[in-house]
Enzyme design. Structure first.
Site, PDB file in Angstrom:
ATOM      1  N   ASP A   1     -20.399 -57.186 -21.392  1.00 46.04           N
ATOM      2  CA  ASP A   1     -19.161 -56.616 -20.850  1.00 46.04           C
ATOM      3  C   ASP A   1     -18.383 -57.663 -20.053  1.00 46.04           C
ATOM      4  OD1 ASP A   1     -19.822 -54.223 -21.994  1.00 46.04           O
ATOM      5  OD2 ASP A   1     -20.446 -53.246 -20.122  1.00 46.04           O
TER       6      ASP A   1
ATOM      7  N   ILE B   1     -15.454 -62.074 -31.652  1.00 40.75           N
ATOM      8  CA  ILE B   1     -16.293 -62.978 -30.862  1.00 40.75           C
ATOM      9  C   ILE B   1     -17.542 -63.331 -31.687  1.00 40.75           C
ATOM     10  CG2 ILE B   1     -17.622 -63.248 -28.729  1.00 40.75           C
ATOM     11  CD1 ILE B   1     -15.720 -61.261 -27.410  1.00 40.75           C
TER      12      ILE B   1
ATOM     13  N   ASP C   1       0.813  -1.212   0.000  1.00 39.47           N
ATOM     14  CA  ASP C   1       0.000   0.000   0.000  1.00 39.47           C
ATOM     15  C   ASP C   1       0.851   1.270   0.000  1.00 39.47           C
ATOM     16  OD1 ASP C   1       0.825  -0.718   2.621  1.00 39.47           O
ATOM     17  OD2 ASP C   1      -0.613   0.709   3.460  1.00 39.47           O
TER      18      ASP C   1
ATOM     19  N   GLU D   1     -16.460 -55.972 -30.445  1.00 38.03           N
ATOM     20  CA  GLU D   1     -16.021 -57.323 -30.068  1.00 38.03           C
ATOM     21  C   GLU D   1     -14.846 -57.790 -30.902  1.00 38.03           C
ATOM     22  OE1 GLU D   1     -19.398 -57.953 -33.078  1.00 38.03           O
ATOM     23  OE2 GLU D   1     -18.781 -56.474 -31.584  1.00 38.03           O
TER      24      GLU D   1
ATOM     25  N   MET E   1       1.742  -5.587   6.364  1.00 35.94           N
ATOM     26  CA  MET E   1       1.002  -4.515   7.028  1.00 35.94           C
ATOM     27  C   MET E   1       0.269  -3.649   6.000  1.00 35.94           C
ATOM     28  SD  MET E   1       1.817  -5.445   9.988  1.00 35.94           S
ATOM     29  CE  MET E   1       1.088  -4.129  10.953  1.00 35.94           C
TER      30      MET E   1
END
Length: 457
Positions: free
Chosen positions: A347, A331, A10, A373, A55
């Site tokens: 899953d 698959i 300040d 898959e 301060m």
């Protein structure tokens, strides 16, 4: 090194003085005249380090620091308090508010610049980690700032390197009140001890009898296993030049003798908190990398990783004159599994399928979920004859034992079809190898499924 420094004071004369000192070192300086203005600037992420007066009217520096460190968005900005207050209790109060350092006015130019350089270097490293960890938030990894804000910095593992019993017998009990402390009086053993001990903080006396403490700090920074451990140096009052040198080579913080026990604890907590924060950032980066290359459901590599890594494997095979085989798997009737038993059961099948793949291949083989898959296995140093044997073994392991679904309440039969191909010649595009495996897979399914078909040469 370019960095933006926020000077908060300040008193205009103080601001001008610090601004001139830092600008002379090519730092970019911005200023604020009160705490509220400083908080606003920091919220916009416009600075790399804050030099904060204590301060000030309305809101003192301690409160400004507390607010900065309590906010996840500003927690990581280093704060150096610059004040005429010079008692140990004032320093401890500042450190407990979250300050990274506490400089007493009048501040010597060399000390100021060394500390600012050290902390901005650390901030830039942290920013790099934070930037890399951004994607972690997108994949659900918790932001480390929130845990850092609540971390008290206690319960760390500390290695104290000090060869004077009168010193370490005083310091170790103080630290042990909040941390696990190991004392290493032999400096030549300290580096090995640090590398093996998984420590959160290394405290090094710069007054070692027959060893250069700064060399030990430098060695710790040069080794991979100790590079990230914060270092707190302890020096005698007349050791200022060595302390500045220490900051240049990577010492994170320092204390002057006689050591105030509360300040020692406060600085140790700060360094332990920082170590945990940066470790969390690095973990987030690692999680991000893993998420980018791994299929979340099966744990296998994903298609993105496979396509980039396959190029490398093909180049290596061609350069070394070694064979490379590729297996494409699908698959059979997977859609009917989802339709008849639900996607959760589907899953379950995919996860178990990935487990069986891992059990059937070598460590050097690359297994990926290609999509849905469909899976791909890349086998370096493998010709068509060996690849056919591996594929047949995998086909039997899938068909030979039913898959458990619905939390183990049901078991169903599963089969797979496999297409094989090999790298035909040096420089052949990997897309061509994939295409031949895909065509072979289509033939396997067309010919009745649950079989292995090799691509025509």
């Amino acid at each position: 090194m370019s960095a933006r420094i926020l000077v908060v004071d300040d008193i205009p004369a103080n601001v001008k003085l610090l601004e001139a000192r830092l600008s002379a070192e090519y730092f970019d300086v911005i200023t604020a005249s009160n705490g509220a203005q400083a908080l606003e600037i920091c919220a916009r992420s416009e600075c790399d380090l804050i030099l904060l007066d204590v301060m000030m009217p309305d809101m003192d520096g301690f409160e400004v620091c507390r607010r900065l460190k309590a906010n996840p968005k500003t927690h990581f900005i280093p704060v150096v308090m610059v004040t005429a207050l010079d008692s140990p209790s004032d320093r401890v109060r500042g450190l407990e508010a979250g300050a990274d350092d506490f400089l007493t006015k009048p501040v010597a130019d060399a000390v100021l610049v060394a500390r600012v350089r050290s902390l901005t270097r650390l901030k830039m490293m942290t920013d790099e980690l934070r930037m890399r960890a951004i994607t972690s938030l997108e994949i659900g990894v918790q932001a480390p700032e929130r845990s850092a804000v609540s971390d008290l910095g206690v319960g760390g593992r500390i290695l104290l390197v000090d060869d004077r019993p009168s010193s370490y017998e005083r310091l170790a009990p103080v630290l042990s009140a909040e941390h696990t402390v190991d004392v290493e009086p032999n400096p030549t053993e300290a580096l090995f001890h640090a590398a093996e001990g998984n420590y959160d903080l290394l405290i090094v006396s710069l007054s070692l009898e027959n060893y250069d403490g700064l060399r030990l700090c430098s060695q710790a920074r040069s080794l991979e296993r100790t590079r990230q451990i914060p270092i707190l140096a302890i020096a005698d009052a007349d050791n200022n030049p060595r302390l500045l040198r220490g900051l240049e080579i990577g010492v994170n913080d320092y204390l002057m003798r006689p050591v105030d026990k509360n300040e020692l604890l406060a600085r140790a907590r700060t360094q332990v908190r920082r170590r945990r924060y940066t470790d969390h950032l690095r973990d987030n980066v690692q999680h991000s990398i893993e998420a980018a290359i791994t299929d979340g459901l099966t744990g296998l590599h994903n298609r993105r990783y496979m396509e980039s890594h396959l190029e490398t494997l093909a180049e290596q095979a061609a350069t070394r004159g070694k064979p490379l085989a590729l297996m494409m798997l699908d698959i059979d009737f997977f859609k009917s599994i989802n339709d008849n038993h639900g996607h959760d059961c589907g899953d379950d099948v995919l996860r178990e399928f990935a487990v069986r793949i891992r059990k059937s291949i070598r460590g050097i083989d690359l297994a990926c979920r290609y999509g849905g898959e469909e899976f791909v296995i890349v086998m370096p140093e493998t010709d068509m004859h060996v690849a056919s044997m591996v594929a047949e073994r995998l086909r039997r392991s899938i068909a030979g034992e039913p898959f458990s679904i619905d939390k183990g309440n049901k078991r169903i039969e599963v089969t797979i079809s496999i297409g094989l191909s090999t790298l035909e010649k040096k420089g052949e595009p990997v897309a061509a190898v994939l295409k031949r495996a895909d065509v072979a897979l289509y033939r396997a399914k067309h010919d009745g499924r649950n079989r292995v078909v090799a691509a025509a040469a």
